[in-house]
Write an enzyme that holds these catalytic residues in place. Structure first.
Site, short mmCIF file in Angstrom:
data_model
loop_
_atom_site.label_atom_id
_atom_site.label_comp_id
_atom_site.label_asym_id
_atom_site.label_seq_id
_atom_site.Cartn_x
_atom_site.Cartn_y
_atom_site.Cartn_z
N GLU A 41 0.85 -1.18 0.00
CA GLU A 41 0.00 0.00 0.00
C GLU A 41 0.90 1.24 0.00
OE1 GLU A 41 -3.49 1.73 2.99
OE2 GLU A 41 -1.84 0.53 3.80
N LYS A 107 -9.69 0.89 -1.69
CA LYS A 107 -9.78 0.38 -0.32
C LYS A 107 -11.15 0.70 0.29
CE LYS A 107 -7.15 0.82 4.04
NZ LYS A 107 -6.04 1.59 4.65
N CYS A 143 -4.53 -3.43 3.66
CA CYS A 143 -4.20 -3.06 5.03
C CYS A 143 -5.36 -3.23 6.00
CB CYS A 143 -3.64 -1.63 5.04
SG CYS A 143 -2.65 -1.24 6.51
#
Length: 264
Positions: A41, A107, A143
């Site tokens: 990321e 995300k 993440c």
């Protein structure tokens, strides 16, 4: 079977300089036989700097340069970047390029936790993403997504046997323990291989970083569908190669019943 490289790096503030990290990482990965090369990321630019000035569309120069590297070496590259959201914020996007693919995953779950508010500058995505390469279906997550088992089960329901998980994990007491537990737990929840590729720990290489931003701890971790840790990096930059057999995912799901026996 697929050989996948996790390129654990420290990205910096300059997207152009970070392209060299991508190019060098891909060259090392390909020399090791990798067919898919994963970067963390925020590979385009690390957290802790203004993101809107560097955000670009998927057809912009940064993503186009990564696509050229993927095409040159005939691999799929997955790398974290930022794209404009249209409301003054950006989207935290995983670029998936090469092998006939050029698309992004935005995300879904934003890191509004541990005193950091990602949603101040980042707009959330809404849609899970899978792609197929060499006959294997891959899901992607980013993440903080790892704290939400529903996403990983949805990716498994969409056919994924492997989930690629670029991350820039926040440092702090107990955070490495949480990272390792969560990667293993999401593998068990979904029966998928989970390959967590993190930013390396800036302290391990003497790189200065904003102490309030999640800029990485290293310890990229690979777990199979039984929750077993198959490979793990250290804190410093490293290219971790792993051979992934999708048949293990089917075996794990049959053994645990974690998907078939759901009632909610």
């Amino acid at each position: 079977m697929a050989r996948i490289a996790l390129c654990q790096v420290n990205s910096g503030d300059d997207p152009e300089a970070n392209l060299k990290l991508v190019h060098d990482g891909v060259e090392t990965a390909v020399a090791g036989g990798a067919r898919i090369v994963v970067f963390p990321e925020a590979t385009m630019a690390r957290f802790g700097r203004p993101l809107a000035p560097v955000a670009e569309a998927l057809d912009g120069p940064w993503a186009t340069a990564v696509a050229a590297t993927a095409a040159e070496h005939d691999v799929v590259v997955v790398a974290g970047m930022f794209t404009p959201a249209g409301d003054g914020r950006v989207r935290n996007t995983l670029l998936i390029t090469g092998g006939g693919h050029h698309r992004g995953y935005d995300k879904i779950h934003l890191y509004d936790a541990f005193g950091f508010a990602e949603s101040d500058t980042v707009a959330p995505g809404t849609t899970p993403v899978t792609f197929e390469h060499d006959g294997i279906v891959f899901g992607v997550a980013t993440c903080y997504d790892v704290r939400f088992p529903e996403l990983f089960r949805a990716l498994a329901d969409d056919g994924a046997d492997v989930v690629l998980l670029p991350t820039s994990w926040g440092a702090g007491e107990g955070k490495r323990d949480q990272w390792e537990v969560l990667v293993r737990a999401r593998a068990l929840d979904s029966g998928c291989w989970v390959l967590g590729c993190g930013q390396s720990d800036p302290a391990a290489t003497g790189v200065s970083a904003n102490p309030k931003a999640p800029t990485g701890i290293g310890y990229s971790t690979v777990a199979d569908g039984f929750g077993r840790v198959v490979a793990q990096a250290g804190a410093a930059p490293e290219v971790l190669l792993v051979d992934v057999d999708p048949a293990v995912s089917a075996q794990a799901r049959t053994a645990t019943g974690a998907l078939a026996n759901r009632r909610l």
